[in-house]
Design a protein around this motif. Structure first.
Motif, PDB file in Angstrom:
ATOM      1  N   UNK A 211       0.854  -1.191   0.000  1.00  0.00           N
ATOM      2  CA  UNK A 211       0.000   0.000   0.000  1.00  0.00           C
ATOM      3  C   UNK A 211       0.890   1.240   0.000  1.00  0.00           C
ATOM      4  N   UNK A 212       2.129   1.082   0.501  1.00  0.00           N
ATOM      5  CA  UNK A 212       3.094   2.189   0.508  1.00  0.00           C
ATOM      6  C   UNK A 212       3.411   2.687  -0.897  1.00  0.00           C
ATOM      7  N   UNK A 213       3.183   1.846  -1.889  1.00  0.00           N
ATOM      8  CA  UNK A 213       3.515   2.230  -3.263  1.00  0.00           C
ATOM      9  C   UNK A 213       2.371   2.957  -3.967  1.00  0.00           C
ATOM     10  N   UNK A 214       1.217   2.943  -3.346  1.00  0.00           N
ATOM     11  CA  UNK A 214       0.018   3.490  -4.002  1.00  0.00           C
ATOM     12  C   UNK A 214       0.026   5.018  -3.885  1.00  0.00           C
ATOM     13  N   UNK A 215      -0.249   5.743  -4.964  1.00  0.00           N
ATOM     14  CA  UNK A 215      -0.305   7.196  -4.864  1.00  0.00           C
ATOM     15  C   UNK A 215      -1.297   7.628  -3.781  1.00  0.00           C
ATOM     16  N   UNK A 216      -0.922   8.662  -3.062  1.00  0.00           N
ATOM     17  CA  UNK A 216      -1.674   9.104  -1.888  1.00  0.00           C
ATOM     18  C   UNK A 216      -3.176   9.250  -2.148  1.00  0.00           C
ATOM     19  N   UNK A 217      -3.502   9.900  -3.258  1.00  0.00           N
ATOM     20  CA  UNK A 217      -4.927  10.169  -3.486  1.00  0.00           C
ATOM     21  C   UNK A 217      -5.709   8.896  -3.814  1.00  0.00           C
ATOM     22  N   UNK A 218      -5.063   7.983  -4.502  1.00  0.00           N
ATOM     23  CA  UNK A 218      -5.714   6.696  -4.783  1.00  0.00           C
ATOM     24  C   UNK A 218      -5.963   5.960  -3.470  1.00  0.00           C
TER      25      UNK A 218
ATOM     26  N   UNK B  43     -13.502   4.214   0.959  1.00  0.00           N
ATOM     27  CA  UNK B  43     -14.402   3.116   0.599  1.00  0.00           C
ATOM     28  C   UNK B  43     -14.228   1.892   1.502  1.00  0.00           C
ATOM     29  N   UNK B  44     -13.205   1.918   2.331  1.00  0.00           N
ATOM     30  CA  UNK B  44     -12.944   0.756   3.192  1.00  0.00           C
ATOM     31  C   UNK B  44     -12.465  -0.455   2.419  1.00  0.00           C
ATOM     32  N   UNK B  45     -11.631  -0.223   1.397  1.00  0.00           N
ATOM     33  CA  UNK B  45     -11.189  -1.360   0.573  1.00  0.00           C
ATOM     34  C   UNK B  45      -9.672  -1.532   0.545  1.00  0.00           C
ATOM     35  N   UNK B  46      -8.954  -0.912   1.477  1.00  0.00           N
ATOM     36  CA  UNK B  46      -7.512  -1.181   1.530  1.00  0.00           C
ATOM     37  C   UNK B  46      -7.347  -2.614   2.050  1.00  0.00           C
ATOM     38  N   UNK B  47      -6.684  -3.470   1.285  1.00  0.00           N
ATOM     39  CA  UNK B  47      -6.576  -4.858   1.733  1.00  0.00           C
ATOM     40  C   UNK B  47      -5.743  -4.988   3.002  1.00  0.00           C
ATOM     41  N   UNK B  48      -6.137  -5.948   3.831  1.00  0.00           N
ATOM     42  CA  UNK B  48      -5.336  -6.299   5.015  1.00  0.00           C
ATOM     43  C   UNK B  48      -4.337  -7.361   4.544  1.00  0.00           C
ATOM     44  N   UNK B  49      -4.709  -8.615   4.614  1.00  0.00           N
ATOM     45  CA  UNK B  49      -3.871  -9.667   4.047  1.00  0.00           C
ATOM     46  C   UNK B  49      -4.729 -10.471   3.081  1.00  0.00           C
ATOM     47  N   UNK B  50      -4.093 -11.064   2.063  1.00  0.00           N
ATOM     48  CA  UNK B  50      -4.858 -11.759   1.026  1.00  0.00           C
ATOM     49  C   UNK B  50      -5.703 -12.901   1.582  1.00  0.00           C
ATOM     50  N   UNK B  51      -5.139 -13.643   2.508  1.00  0.00           N
ATOM     51  CA  UNK B  51      -5.903 -14.782   3.041  1.00  0.00           C
ATOM     52  C   UNK B  51      -7.194 -14.293   3.696  1.00  0.00           C
ATOM     53  N   UNK B  52      -7.064 -13.231   4.464  1.00  0.00           N
ATOM     54  CA  UNK B  52      -8.235 -12.684   5.156  1.00  0.00           C
ATOM     55  C   UNK B  52      -9.280 -12.200   4.151  1.00  0.00           C
ATOM     56  N   UNK B  53      -8.817 -11.512   3.098  1.00  0.00           N
ATOM     57  CA  UNK B  53      -9.771 -10.956   2.128  1.00  0.00           C
ATOM     58  C   UNK B  53     -10.489 -12.067   1.364  1.00  0.00           C
TER      59      UNK B  53
ATOM     60  N   UNK C 183     -13.416  -5.641  -4.600  1.00  0.00           N
ATOM     61  CA  UNK C 183     -12.298  -4.731  -4.855  1.00  0.00           C
ATOM     62  C   UNK C 183     -11.167  -4.992  -3.872  1.00  0.00           C
ATOM     63  N   UNK C 184     -11.537  -5.126  -2.610  1.00  0.00           N
ATOM     64  CA  UNK C 184     -10.522  -5.321  -1.579  1.00  0.00           C
ATOM     65  C   UNK C 184      -9.715  -6.596  -1.835  1.00  0.00           C
ATOM     66  N   UNK C 185     -10.430  -7.649  -2.230  1.00  0.00           N
ATOM     67  CA  UNK C 185      -9.765  -8.922  -2.497  1.00  0.00           C
ATOM     68  C   UNK C 185      -8.909  -8.820  -3.759  1.00  0.00           C
ATOM     69  N   UNK C 186      -9.456  -8.193  -4.781  1.00  0.00           N
ATOM     70  CA  UNK C 186      -8.702  -8.055  -6.034  1.00  0.00           C
ATOM     71  C   UNK C 186      -7.443  -7.218  -5.805  1.00  0.00           C
ATOM     72  N   UNK C 187      -7.556  -6.157  -5.013  1.00  0.00           N
ATOM     73  CA  UNK C 187      -6.381  -5.319  -4.724  1.00  0.00           C
ATOM     74  C   UNK C 187      -5.321  -6.108  -3.952  1.00  0.00           C
ATOM     75  N   UNK C 188      -5.780  -7.064  -3.132  1.00  0.00           N
ATOM     76  CA  UNK C 188      -4.832  -7.914  -2.403  1.00  0.00           C
ATOM     77  C   UNK C 188      -4.072  -8.822  -3.365  1.00  0.00           C
ATOM     78  N   UNK C 189      -4.582  -8.979  -4.565  1.00  0.00           N
ATOM     79  CA  UNK C 189      -3.869  -9.700  -5.611  1.00  0.00           C
ATOM     80  C   UNK C 189      -2.892  -8.750  -6.307  1.00  0.00           C
ATOM     81  N   UNK C 190      -3.425  -7.684  -6.919  1.00  0.00           N
ATOM     82  CA  UNK C 190      -2.588  -6.793  -7.729  1.00  0.00           C
ATOM     83  C   UNK C 190      -1.463  -6.137  -6.944  1.00  0.00           C
ATOM     84  N   UNK C 191      -1.816  -5.551  -5.810  1.00  0.00           N
ATOM     85  CA  UNK C 191      -0.814  -4.845  -4.999  1.00  0.00           C
ATOM     86  C   UNK C 191      -0.291  -5.759  -3.902  1.00  0.00           C
ATOM     87  N   UNK C 192      -0.683  -7.027  -3.968  1.00  0.00           N
ATOM     88  CA  UNK C 192      -0.286  -7.984  -2.944  1.00  0.00           C
ATOM     89  C   UNK C 192       0.361  -9.208  -3.566  1.00  0.00           C
ATOM     90  N   UNK C 193      -0.416 -10.279  -3.658  1.00  0.00           N
ATOM     91  CA  UNK C 193       0.116 -11.573  -4.087  1.00  0.00           C
ATOM     92  C   UNK C 193       0.908 -11.513  -5.375  1.00  0.00           C
TER      93      UNK C 193
END
Ligand code: XCC
Ligand code: SF4
Length: 658
Positions: free
Chosen positions: A175-182, A189-199, A223-233
Motif C-alpha cells: 500500500x506504501x507504493x500506491x499514490x496518496x490520493x488513490x 471506501x474501506x477497501x484497503x486490503x489487510x492480508x490476502x488470506x483474510x480478504x 475490490x478489496x480482495x482483487x487489490x490484495x492480488x494486484x498490490x499484494x500476491x
C-alpha cells in the motif's frame, strides 16, 4: 436400409483459418483433424455456452436451489431464498474474484516460501541474484539497509512481505507504493486490503447464502480482495522472482512453433512457476545430459516455454517461446514435443489425451496439480534437479522412439521483450537521469496520447489472437503506447509487433519517440502476475507529476479482449479499483440493464475509481479506450498540447514536401 431422412448431417467443421489468425496453429489444427484428434477449438464449436450461466443468472450457493432467473426479464423472479438478480450476479462475480486472487496469491506465497527457504539455507540451488533490487524494495518498505548483511535485510523483507498474505488487520505492505490520493479513495471506501488470506476468506463468507445481500457492498469486498492480488500476491511474486532470478531487461526472443527442432530433444515447459523452469534451464545445460541426447541421435536439448512461465523465462533468459493458451494442444500435434512439462494454472486437461495420441510425455510436477493420464515427477525445491534431470532423461527416451510423423510449422518470429518498469525508467530517462519524466513529458506534449495495457488469455469462443492484434495495431496507430503481459503479448510477438521496426505502424508522435529511443511501440512486461509492473508504472507516472494526483487521473486504459480465466476477472477488478478504465471482450458475466451492471460500468468511476467496459470488436474497443484517454487528457488540460503537436508534425511534413 436406413431411412435417409433420419440421418443427421454431421456439422461441417469450421475452417481452421476462421478459428485462429495464428498460421502455425491453423496448420496444426488442420493436421489434428486429419489425424482424427479433437481439440478445444472443436469442442467450443460443439458445446454451446450455457446461456443462463453466460448471463450469470443462476445460483447454486445452497441446496434449496440451484435457482435460475430469467436474464431477459431479470427482475421478474427471485431465488428460493429471495436473492435478486443483482445479489446472484455479484456473488458469482465475487467467487470468480476470490478464485483468481487465490491463484495468484498462492503462487506468490510459493515464491515467498522459496525465498525464505533460500535465506534459511534449506535450499541451496537458488540464491539472491539481484541484490540491487533487494535493496530497492527493502528501502521502499522502510527497512534499514546501510551497513547490514544482505541476508539480514532479506530476512526483514521476507517478514514484511509475509504480511501480504497473513496480516489480519492494517494495510498490506505494498500500500506504501500506491499514490496518496488513490489510497485515500480506498480508505474512504474501506477497501484497503489487510492480508490476502483474510480478504479471500471474507469474500467467500460474504458470498455464501444469507450473508451479504447488497451488490454494492459485495463489490467493495471484491475490490478489496482483487487489490490484495494486484498490490499484494502478484506484486510479491514479481518482486521476489526478480530478486531471486534477476530483473528482466530487453532481449531479442524467438516465438512461434518453428522454435521446435526436428533433430533435437524438444522439451516444453508450460505453467506459471519460474522455479521449475529455472531448474530446467540448469538441467538442459548439464553436459552428461547433453551427451545422452547426442548418444540418442539428437543434435541437442531444446528447451521451449509456453504461456506465462514461458514469458518469465524468455524475459530473463531469452528462452524461445512456442505459443499462447490456444496453441498448447496444437503444439503437440507437431509430434515433435518429446515432453510437455506442466506445473499449475491454465493447463487444459485435454493435453493428456492429445499427448497420448502423439506419444508425447505429459509430465506433471506440482503436488497441487495432477492430471489423470499424465506422468507425475514431483518437483522439490530443495533438490530441484532430481526432478528436472529425470524429465530430460524421459524426454530423451521419447526422442529415441518418437514413432510418429513430425511436422513443425516453419514459422519463427523475433521480437524484443522483457521491459520491466525499472527498465522503462532507464530507457526513456537514460542511465544518468533514470526517471519517468520523459514518458510523462511525451504524454503531456502529446507525442504519446496515452498508455494502454493489453493483456490476458485466448478463448476458443473468439478467433485466436485476432482481437489482440487488431486492437493493438489500432491503438499504436493512434499514438497510444501499449504495454503487455500474458498470452496477449505472445499474440503480438507472433504478429511481429514487438520489434523496434514495428514503429512504422505507429502514429507520428509515438513513432518519433520509439525511433529516438529504439524501442518497439508494444512493450512486453512479462507474465500475468507481472501486471503488477503496470500498476507500479502507473504509480510512478502519478508520482513523477504533471498527470494528475491519482491513477484515475492518468490517460491510461486496460483491456483483456480474449480472456477466459477467473484470474482475468480479478485482474480487471484490481485495475478498475486502482482507477483504470478496463474493457473486457468475449463475454461479460452480467446482465445489462441491472443495478449491479450499472455499478461496475458507471458508479465505481463516480467513487474515484475506474470502471468496466465491454465490447468484442477490436476497433470498437480501441475507440472506447481512446475516447477515455482523450477524456482524461481534457480533464488534465493537456488536450490542446496534443493538437499542437500534430499540427507541428503536419507543418513539418509540408515543409519537407516543399
Ligand atoms: Fe492463462 Fe497465464 Fe490467461 Fe494465458 S494469460 S491463458 S491466465 S497463461 Ni495469464
Ligand atoms: Fe437459490 Fe438462494 Fe440458494 Fe442461491 S442461495 S441457490 S438463490 S435459494
Amino acid at each position: 436400409m436406413p431411412d435417409e431422412k433420419k440421418v443427421i448431417p454431421k456439422k461441417k467443421p469450421v475452417e481452421p483459418r476462421e478459428l485462429t489468425t495464428c498460421e502455425a496453429t491453423a496448420q496444426m489444427l488442420a493436421k489434428a483433424r486429419k489425424d482424427g484428434v479433437e481439440l478445444a477449438f472443436d469442442r467450443a464449436q460443439n458445446m454451446k455456452a450455457c446461456p443462463i450461466g453466460a448471463d450469470s443468472a443462476c445460483c447454486k450457493h445452497c441446496f434449496m436451489g440451484p435457482c435460475r432467473l430469467n436474464a431477459k426479464d431479470p427482475y421478474a423472479k427471485v431465488g428460493v431464498c429471495g436473492a435478486t438478480i443483482d445479489t446472484i450476479m455479484s456473488r458469482n462475480f465475487a467467487r470468480a474474484v476470490a478464485a483468481g486472487c487465490a491463484a495468484h496469491t498462492d503462487h506468490g506465497m510459493a515464491m515467498l516460501d522459496l525465498f525464505r527457504e533460500v535465506l534459511e539455507g534449506h535450499i541451496k540451488d537458488y540464491e539472491i541474484k539481484n541484490v540491487q533490487k533487494l535493496y530497492y524494495v527493502a528501502q521502499e518498505m522502510g527497512i534499514e539497509t546501510e551497513d547490514r548483511e544482505v541476508k539480514d535485510i532479506a530476512m526483514d523483507l521476507y517478514k514484511e512481505l509475509e504480511r501480504t498474505y497473513t496480516q489480519v488487520d492494517g494495510e498490506l505492505p505494498f500500500a506504501k507504493r500506491v499514490p496518496e490520493k488513490t489510497l485515500e479513495t480506498w480508505r474512504k471506501e474501506g477497501i484497503v486490503p489487510r492480508g490476502a488470506m483474510r480478504e479471500i476468506m471474507e469474500l467467500l463468507h460474504r458470498s455464501a447464502i444469507g450473508v451479504d445481500q447488497h451488490y454494492a457492498n459485495i463489490t467493495k469486498q471484491c475490490s478489496r480482495t482483487a487489490l490484495a492480488d494486484g498490490w499484494g500476491g502478484s506484486m510479491v511474486a514479481t518482486e521476489i522472482a526478480d530478486i531471486l532470478f534477476g530483473t528482466p531487461s530487453p532481449i531479442a526472443i524467438e516465438t512461434n512453433m518453428g522454435v521446435l527442432k526436428e533433430d533435437q530433444v524438444n522439451i516444453i515447459v508450460h505453467g506459471h512457476e519460474p522455479n521449475l523452469f529455472e531448474s530446467m534451464v540448469a538441467s538442459v545445460a548439464e553436459p552428461t545430459l547433453i551427451q545422452a541426447a547426442k548418444d540418442a541421435g539428437a543434435k541437442g536439448l531444446n528447451l521451449v516455454g509456453m504461456c506465462c512461465s514461458g514469458l518469465e523465462m524468455f524475459s530473463r533468459h531469452g528462452t524461445p517461446h512456442a505459443g499462447n493458451f490456444m496453441s498448447t494442444e496444437t503444439v503437440l500435434v507437431t509430434g515433435a514435443v518429446d515432453a510437455m512439462v506442466v506445473d499449475v494454472q491454465c493447463i487444459k486437461q485435454a493435453l493428456a489425451q492429445v499427448a497420448e495420441c502423439y506419444k508425447t510425455q505429459l509430465i506433471t510436477t506440482n503436488p497441487r496439480a495432477r492430471i489423470e493420464g499424465g506422468k507425475h515427477i514431483e518437483f522439490h525445491e530443495d533438490k530441484p534437479k532430481e526432478c528436472t534431470d529425470e524429465i530430460v532423461i524421459q524426454a530423451i527416451g521419447r526422442f529415441k522412439n518418437r514413432g510418429v510423423e513430425v511436422e513443425i510449422p516453419n514459422i519463427v518470429n523475433t521480437g524484443v521483450h522483457g521491459f520491466s518498469h525499472e527498465y522503462i525508467n532507464y530507457m526513456l530517462g537514460g542511465t544518468f537521469r533514470a526517471s519517468y519524466t520523459p514518458l510523462n513529458d511525451n504524454i503531456i506534449n502529446g507525442r504519446i496520447r496515452g498508455v494502454a495495457g493489453v493483456v490476458g488469455c485466448n478463448n476458443p469462443r473468439m478467433k485466436q489472437d485476432y482481437v489482440h492484434v487488431n486492437l493493438v495495431k489500432e491503438l499504436i496507430k493512434n499514438d497510444v503506447l501499449v504495454v503487455q503481459t500474458g498470452c496477449s503479448q505472445i499474440a503480438l510477438a507472433k504478429a511481429g509487433l514487438t520489434t523496434p521496426e514495428a514503429a512504422h505502424l505507429a502514429g507520428p508522435g509515438l513513432k518519433e519517440v520509439c525511433e529516438t529511443v529504439g524501442m518497439p511501440p508494444v512493450l512486453g512486461l512479462g507474465a500475468c502476475v507481472d501486471n503488477s509492473r503496470i500498476l507500479i508504472a502507473c504509480s510512478e507516472m502519478v508520482k513523477t507529476g504533471g498527470l494528475g494526483e491519482s491513477i484515475a487521473d492518468l490517460p491510461v486504459a486496460g483491456c483483456a479482449p480474449e480472456y477466459m480465466s477467473e484470474k482475468a476477472i480479478t485482474i480487471g477488478q484490481y485495475f478498475v479499483a486502482s482507477g483504470v478504465f478496463t474493457v473486457f471482450g468475449v463475454t461479460f458475466p452480467i446482465v445489462e440493464g441491472t443495478k449491479f451492471h450499472k455499478h461496475l460500468f458507471e458508479e465505481l468511476e463516480e467513487l474515484g475509481m475506474g470502471k468496466w467496459g465491454f465490447a468484442t470488436d477490436p476497433f470498437e474497443i480501441a475507440k472506447m479506450m481512446i475516447a477515455h484517454i482523450d477524456k482524461k487528457r481534457k480533464a488534465l488540460g493537456i488536450d490542446k498540447a496534443r493538437e499542437r503537436v500534430l499540427m507541428d508534425m503536419a507543418d513539418r511534413r509540408d515543409m519537407d514536401a516543399a
